[in-house]
Design a protein around this motif. Structure first.
Motif, PDB file in Angstrom:
ATOM      1  N   ALA A 193       0.872   4.079  -2.664  1.00  8.85           N
ATOM      2  CA  ALA A 193       0.827   3.519  -3.579  1.00  8.85           C
ATOM      3  C   ALA A 193      -0.416   3.515  -4.660  1.00  8.85           C
ATOM      4  O   ALA A 193      -1.665   3.568  -4.227  1.00  8.85           O
ATOM      5  CB  ALA A 193       0.806   1.816  -3.583  1.00  8.85           C
ATOM      6  N   ALA A 194      -0.306   4.025  -5.987  1.00 11.13           N
ATOM      7  CA  ALA A 194      -1.380   4.180  -6.742  1.00 11.13           C
ATOM      8  C   ALA A 194      -2.216   3.069  -6.849  1.00 11.13           C
ATOM      9  O   ALA A 194      -3.564   3.205  -7.073  1.00 11.13           O
ATOM     10  CB  ALA A 194      -0.798   4.660  -8.108  1.00 11.13           C
ATOM     11  N   THR A 195      -1.862   1.791  -6.745  1.00 11.17           N
ATOM     12  CA  THR A 195      -2.820   0.431  -7.022  1.00 11.17           C
ATOM     13  C   THR A 195      -3.443   0.366  -5.579  1.00 11.17           C
ATOM     14  O   THR A 195      -4.552  -0.186  -5.796  1.00 11.17           O
ATOM     15  CB  THR A 195      -1.798  -0.591  -7.243  1.00 11.17           C
ATOM     16  OG1 THR A 195      -0.886  -0.723  -6.314  1.00 11.17           O
ATOM     17  CG2 THR A 195      -0.982  -0.534  -8.540  1.00 11.17           C
ATOM     18  N   ALA A 196      -3.095   1.135  -4.492  1.00  7.51           N
ATOM     19  CA  ALA A 196      -3.832   0.922  -3.194  1.00  7.51           C
ATOM     20  C   ALA A 196      -5.209   1.966  -3.422  1.00  7.51           C
ATOM     21  O   ALA A 196      -5.802   2.107  -2.238  1.00  7.51           O
ATOM     22  CB  ALA A 196      -2.968   0.944  -2.180  1.00  7.51           C
ATOM     23  N   GLU A 197      -5.278   2.836  -4.224  1.00  5.91           N
ATOM     24  CA  GLU A 197      -6.226   4.089  -4.181  1.00  5.91           C
ATOM     25  C   GLU A 197      -7.611   3.666  -3.741  1.00  5.91           C
ATOM     26  O   GLU A 197      -8.365   4.336  -2.971  1.00  5.91           O
ATOM     27  CB  GLU A 197      -6.136   4.789  -5.404  1.00  5.91           C
ATOM     28  CG  GLU A 197      -4.909   5.598  -5.609  1.00  5.91           C
ATOM     29  CD  GLU A 197      -4.758   6.684  -4.359  1.00  5.91           C
ATOM     30  OE1 GLU A 197      -5.695   7.177  -3.932  1.00  5.91           O
ATOM     31  OE2 GLU A 197      -3.672   7.113  -4.235  1.00  5.91           O
ATOM     32  N   GLN A 198      -8.084   2.703  -4.376  1.00  3.85           N
ATOM     33  CA  GLN A 198      -9.374   1.996  -4.179  1.00  3.85           C
ATOM     34  C   GLN A 198      -9.612   1.512  -2.821  1.00  3.85           C
ATOM     35  O   GLN A 198     -10.874   1.182  -2.412  1.00  3.85           O
ATOM     36  CB  GLN A 198      -9.860   1.038  -5.186  1.00  3.85           C
ATOM     37  CG  GLN A 198      -9.864   1.546  -6.751  1.00  3.85           C
ATOM     38  CD  GLN A 198      -8.418   1.876  -7.573  1.00  3.85           C
ATOM     39  OE1 GLN A 198      -7.697   1.041  -6.961  1.00  3.85           O
ATOM     40  NE2 GLN A 198      -8.249   2.377  -8.326  1.00  3.85           N
ATOM     41  N   THR A 199      -8.615   1.092  -1.983  1.00  2.00           N
ATOM     42  CA  THR A 199      -8.685   0.215  -0.818  1.00  2.00           C
ATOM     43  C   THR A 199      -8.279   1.128   0.327  1.00  2.00           C
ATOM     44  O   THR A 199      -7.055   1.506   0.734  1.00  2.00           O
ATOM     45  CB  THR A 199      -7.802  -1.041  -0.853  1.00  2.00           C
ATOM     46  OG1 THR A 199      -8.062  -1.501  -1.998  1.00  2.00           O
ATOM     47  CG2 THR A 199      -8.249  -1.915   0.331  1.00  2.00           C
TER      48      THR A 199
ATOM     49  N   ARG B  38       0.903  -1.246   0.021  1.00  2.00           N
ATOM     50  CA  ARG B  38       0.075  -0.052  -0.118  1.00  2.00           C
ATOM     51  C   ARG B  38       0.677   1.213   0.064  1.00  2.00           C
ATOM     52  O   ARG B  38       0.376   2.415  -0.531  1.00  2.00           O
ATOM     53  CB  ARG B  38      -1.117  -0.076   1.175  1.00  2.00           C
ATOM     54  CG  ARG B  38      -1.807  -1.233   1.309  1.00  2.00           C
ATOM     55  CD  ARG B  38      -3.145  -0.798   1.106  1.00  2.00           C
ATOM     56  NE  ARG B  38      -4.221  -2.187   1.194  1.00  2.00           N
ATOM     57  CZ  ARG B  38      -4.869  -2.139   1.982  1.00  2.00           C
ATOM     58  NH1 ARG B  38      -5.128  -1.430   3.203  1.00  2.00           N
ATOM     59  NH2 ARG B  38      -5.373  -3.150   2.291  1.00  2.00           N
TER      60      ARG B  38
END
Length: 93
Positions: free
Chosen positions: A72-78, A44
């Motif tokens: 982390a950009a990939t963790a934006e939704q969580t 994250r």
């Protein structure tokens, strides 16, 4: 200080120095590093180690100001505190 508070702080600011985290949570660099290590392991947060210095000869640059944590950009939704705890983003049921 709660781990989710640290995560929310970094997520809100996107990128923050270790020195800022220490000041915001009134904690030592070692304490913050230990807690942030969990967010890094979960993927994250991205840890950017301190740089060698500003390039000057004064040797007084604070390394905690150049040691950065970035959401982390990939963790934006969580958001922090959701999911099962393993970092996969699925519900904890």
């Amino acid at each position: 200080m709660i781990l989710t508070e640290l995560g929310t702080y970094v997520q809100t600011r996107k990128r923050v120095s270790l020195g800022d985290l220490c000041a915001a949570f009134t904690a030592s660099p070692e304490t913050i590093r230990d807690m942030m290590a969990l967010w890094v392991r979960k993927g994250r947060v991205i840890h950017h180690p301190p740089e060698a210095g500003c390039g000057g000869s004064c040797c007084s640059c604070d390394p905690t100001l150049s040691e950065l944590y970035e959401w982390a950009a990939t963790a934006e939704q969580t958001p922090p505190g959701s999911g099962c705890g393993c970092g996969c983003g699925q519900s904890g049921s």
